[in-house]
Design an enzyme around this catalytic site. Structure first.
Site, PDB file in Angstrom:
ATOM      1  N   ASN A 146       0.960  -1.270   0.059  1.00 43.32           N
ATOM      2  CA  ASN A 146       0.093   0.035  -0.007  1.00 43.32           C
ATOM      3  C   ASN A 146       0.769   1.174  -0.020  1.00 43.32           C
ATOM      4  O   ASN A 146       2.133   1.192  -0.280  1.00 43.32           O
ATOM      5  CB  ASN A 146      -1.032  -0.241   1.297  1.00 43.32           C
ATOM      6  CG  ASN A 146      -0.198  -0.154   2.547  1.00 43.32           C
ATOM      7  OD1 ASN A 146       0.589   0.960   2.804  1.00 43.32           O
ATOM      8  ND2 ASN A 146      -0.497  -1.365   3.267  1.00 43.32           N
ATOM      9  N   ASP A 187      -4.805  -6.134   4.400  1.00 41.98           N
ATOM     10  CA  ASP A 187      -6.084  -6.438   4.975  1.00 41.98           C
ATOM     11  C   ASP A 187      -6.061  -8.112   4.145  1.00 41.98           C
ATOM     12  O   ASP A 187      -6.819  -8.814   4.819  1.00 41.98           O
ATOM     13  CB  ASP A 187      -7.027  -5.859   4.657  1.00 41.98           C
ATOM     14  CG  ASP A 187      -7.237  -4.568   5.819  1.00 41.98           C
ATOM     15  OD1 ASP A 187      -6.823  -4.817   6.903  1.00 41.98           O
ATOM     16  OD2 ASP A 187      -7.661  -3.597   5.273  1.00 41.98           O
ATOM     17  N   LYS A 191       8.748 -17.880 -10.562  1.00 40.34           N
ATOM     18  CA  LYS A 191       8.189 -16.789 -10.919  1.00 40.34           C
ATOM     19  C   LYS A 191       6.874 -16.982 -12.087  1.00 40.34           C
ATOM     20  O   LYS A 191       6.968 -17.854 -12.907  1.00 40.34           O
ATOM     21  CB  LYS A 191       9.213 -16.051 -11.991  1.00 40.34           C
ATOM     22  CG  LYS A 191       8.636 -14.583 -12.405  1.00 40.34           C
ATOM     23  CD  LYS A 191       9.721 -13.954 -13.451  1.00 40.34           C
ATOM     24  CE  LYS A 191       9.139 -12.673 -14.153  1.00 40.34           C
ATOM     25  NZ  LYS A 191      10.093 -12.422 -15.195  1.00 40.34           N
ATOM     26  N   PHE A 237      -4.613   3.595  14.397  1.00 42.47           N
ATOM     27  CA  PHE A 237      -4.660   4.812  13.347  1.00 42.47           C
ATOM     28  C   PHE A 237      -5.954   4.265  12.508  1.00 42.47           C
ATOM     29  O   PHE A 237      -5.964   3.044  12.244  1.00 42.47           O
ATOM     30  CB  PHE A 237      -3.371   4.855  12.637  1.00 42.47           C
ATOM     31  CG  PHE A 237      -2.417   5.991  13.257  1.00 42.47           C
ATOM     32  CD1 PHE A 237      -1.700   5.690  14.417  1.00 42.47           C
ATOM     33  CD2 PHE A 237      -2.361   7.217  12.719  1.00 42.47           C
ATOM     34  CE1 PHE A 237      -1.048   6.601  14.998  1.00 42.47           C
ATOM     35  CE2 PHE A 237      -1.580   8.128  13.321  1.00 42.47           C
ATOM     36  CZ  PHE A 237      -0.912   7.950  14.348  1.00 42.47           C
ATOM     37  N   LYS A 252     -14.259   1.585  14.642  1.00 41.71           N
ATOM     38  CA  LYS A 252     -12.898   0.976  14.795  1.00 41.71           C
ATOM     39  C   LYS A 252     -12.359   0.604  16.049  1.00 41.71           C
ATOM     40  O   LYS A 252     -11.644  -0.340  16.724  1.00 41.71           O
ATOM     41  CB  LYS A 252     -11.682   1.382  13.851  1.00 41.71           C
ATOM     42  CG  LYS A 252     -11.733   0.602  12.658  1.00 41.71           C
ATOM     43  CD  LYS A 252     -10.875   1.315  11.585  1.00 41.71           C
ATOM     44  CE  LYS A 252     -11.293   1.314  10.246  1.00 41.71           C
ATOM     45  NZ  LYS A 252     -10.439   1.851   9.107  1.00 41.71           N
TER      46      LYS A 252
HETATM   47  N1  CTP Z   1      -4.581  -3.051  11.747  1.00 46.06           N
HETATM   48  C1  CTP Z   1      -4.262  -4.260  12.384  1.00 46.06           C
HETATM   49  N2  CTP Z   1      -4.123  -5.587  11.463  1.00 46.06           N
HETATM   50  C2  CTP Z   1      -4.705  -5.350  10.451  1.00 46.06           C
HETATM   51  C3  CTP Z   1      -5.151  -3.920   9.676  1.00 46.06           C
HETATM   52  C4  CTP Z   1      -4.924  -2.971  10.598  1.00 46.06           C
HETATM   53  O1  CTP Z   1      -3.869  -4.332  13.470  1.00 46.06           O
HETATM   54  N3  CTP Z   1      -4.560  -6.427   9.560  1.00 46.06           N
HETATM   55  C5  CTP Z   1      -4.446  -1.829  12.720  1.00 46.06           C
HETATM   56  C6  CTP Z   1      -3.733  -0.662  11.832  1.00 46.06           C
HETATM   57  O2  CTP Z   1      -2.345  -0.736  12.122  1.00 46.06           O
HETATM   58  C7  CTP Z   1      -4.467   0.631  12.531  1.00 46.06           C
HETATM   59  C8  CTP Z   1      -6.051   0.129  12.761  1.00 46.06           C
HETATM   60  O3  CTP Z   1      -5.809  -1.404  12.748  1.00 46.06           O
HETATM   61  O4  CTP Z   1      -4.026   0.911  13.709  1.00 46.06           O
HETATM   62  C9  CTP Z   1      -6.979   0.351  11.791  1.00 46.06           C
HETATM   63  O5  CTP Z   1      -6.624   0.283  10.383  1.00 46.06           O
HETATM   64  P1  CTP Z   1      -7.237   0.255   9.224  1.00 46.06           P
HETATM   65  O6  CTP Z   1      -6.888  -0.078   8.015  1.00 46.06           O
HETATM   66  O7  CTP Z   1      -7.944   1.732   9.056  1.00 46.06           O
HETATM   67  O8  CTP Z   1      -8.730  -0.617   9.569  1.00 46.06           O
HETATM   68  P2  CTP Z   1      -9.172  -2.240   9.291  1.00 46.06           P
HETATM   69  O9  CTP Z   1      -9.486  -2.812  10.547  1.00 46.06           O
HETATM   70  O10 CTP Z   1      -8.281  -2.690   8.270  1.00 46.06           O
HETATM   71  O11 CTP Z   1     -10.453  -1.437   8.281  1.00 46.06           O
HETATM   72  P3  CTP Z   1     -10.663  -1.025   6.971  1.00 46.06           P
HETATM   73  O12 CTP Z   1      -9.575  -1.137   6.205  1.00 46.06           O
HETATM   74  O13 CTP Z   1     -11.702  -1.714   6.320  1.00 46.06           O
HETATM   75  O14 CTP Z   1     -10.957   0.547   7.132  1.00 46.06           O
END
Ligand code: CTP
Length: 404
Positions: free
Chosen positions: A217, A286, A296, A330, A344
């Site tokens: 990302n 995610d 490859k 965050f 969240k």
């Molecule tokens: N986070 C985590 N583990 C993951 C994804 C996210 O611990 N697999 C943590 C991030 O480090 C951040 C928080 O969860 O502190 C929110 O991350 P975010 O990506 O905004 O939330 P998601 O739960 O992934 O939800 P979405 O992507 O659907 O908004």
């Protein structure tokens, strides 16, 4: 690092002693860094130092007379006793480079020149930056003298390792000017997080598909880096779990580099027990590819889709380990900022969440500024617009400090 600390160092005064080693040639750059951070610098040079760099150079860069002689009257008030007036003025005493001779005299409390008299008369913290030939440094006499100074509470910046001006290789190089300036800034900073252990995750994760491709990302680690530096400057013990980034983290932090979400999860689990505060600033994937192929994937393989599995949600998974630790998350959101962040925070059992507006200029990934809100279960603590990440980092730490 320079003037990046978020704290006003403008009223701080550093008395900068320069002794006669070849690394004295770096002194003008150190002065530049200090004055650039808003610090008032008074230079004191030994006779030998003046063989390597001229007082005129330092006078021009500090904007003040340079002190060289026990018996001159360069201070504005000619009736001031020079070494006492200088000693009283110092918030910090910096000696760089510090020769073996200077270190030996400091250890014994010898005061046979203006610099040594001034250090002896000063109650300010002292930072000594040794620089010399590798054998002089490793000599038991020098090491014993450094140990005496350490035991006395003098701060010693370890010399860097590399090619030395005398032709030898090894330890003894004066660290780069910006490293010395950073150390001065840290010692001048208010240590309001002393004794607090902070675990910070930052950067993206990379989820490999084959030896060539991966899913990642836009996170650059800048917000995490600002938090790491701010927490270190304020005296916290900082451990970092970082995904792949192109960033030099603050030198005081202990950094563990990881690649993928699963490695980050393992590293967080392993390090959480020592932390009082966890700040999850990492942009964790995610979804991860359901398979990894060692070979490859070739064009001819006619790949039409990549199967993905949800990754581990680190914050949710470590909830049972939270106990009385303070957890900060965050959130990067394009819409419904406050509602999504609140949801969240509750789902992940957080004490605080920082929600950034993304998809607009001046906020989010790869930007030096952020816009968003800081939210706790009590409500919105702050609603900020285009705040630079360093200032935001200090604000977040202020909120944390009030709560731990
Ligand atoms: N986070 C985590 N583990 C993951 C994804 C996210 O611990 N697999 C943590 C991030 O480090 C951040 C928080 O969860 O502190 C929110 O991350 P975010 O990506 O905004 O939330 P998601 O739960 O992934 O939800 P979405 O992507 O659907 O908004």
């Amino acid at each position: 690092m320079g003037n990046s600390t978020g704290e006003d160092l403008g009223r701080k005064t550093v008395v900068f002693g320069i002794t006669g080693g070849i690394a004295a040639y770096k002194a003008p750059l150190i002065v530049r860094g200090l004055t650039g951070a808003g610090i008032e610098v008074h230079a004191v040079m030994t006779d030998s130092a003046r063989e390597f760099v001229t007082p005129l150079t330092l006078q021009t860069l500090t904007g003040r007379p340079v002190h060289t002689d026990m018996f001159s009257t360069v201070l504005s008030n000619a009736y001031e006793v020079e070494h006492i007036a200088l000693a009283d003025r110092a918030d910090l005493f910096l000696i760089a480079p510090a020769t073996a001779n200077c270190i030996a005299k400091l250890a014994q409390g010898i005061a046979d020149d203006l610099l040594l008299c001034t250090v002896l008369a000063s109650k300010a913290p002292v930072l000594v930056c040794p620089s010399m030939n590798v054998n002089m440094l490793s000599n038991k006499a020098t090491q014993d003298n450094l140990e005496i100074l350490r035991k006395r509470g003098v701060h010693i910046l370890e010399p860097a390792v590399g090619e030395l001006a005398c032709g030898w290789e090894g330890a003894g190089r004066l660290p780069e000017p910006q490293r010395i300036v950073a150390e001065v800034e840290r010692l001048l900073f208010q240590q309001d997080l002393e004794g607090v252990s902070v675990l910070i995750t930052c950067g993206p994760t990379c989820e490999d598909i084959d030896p060539v491709r991966f899913i990642t990302n836009r996170s650059t680690g800048r917000m995490g880096s600002a938090l790491i530096e701010a927490a270190c400057l304020r005296g916290a013990r900082v451990k970092v779990i970082s995904g792949p980034v192109n960033i030099d983290y603050a030198p005081w932090a202990e950094v563990v580099m990881v690649r993928c979400a699963h490695q980050m999860f393992t590293a967080v689990q392993e390090n959480l027990q020592h932390a009082d505060v966890l700040i999850m600033a990492a942009a964790v994937a995610d979804y991860v590819p359901s398979t990894y192929t060692d070979a490859k994937i070739k064009k001819g393989d006619k790949l039409s889709s990549i199967a993905l599995n949800p990754s581990v949600d680190i914050l949710s998974a470590i909830k049972p380990m939270k106990e009385d630790r303070f957890f900060v998350g965050f959130a990067a959101e394009t819409e419904n900022l406050a509602d999504s962040a609140k949801d969240k925070m509750e789902r992940k059992g957080l004490d605080m969440i920082v929600a950034n507006r993304i998809g607009q200029t001046g906020s989010g990934f790869a930007s030096d500024t952020n816009s968003g809100i800081v939210l706790t279960p009590e409500g919105i603590l702050d609603d900020f617009e285009q705040m630079d990440k360093v200032t935001l980092a200090h604000k977040i730490l202020d909120f944390i400090r009030e709560r731990v």
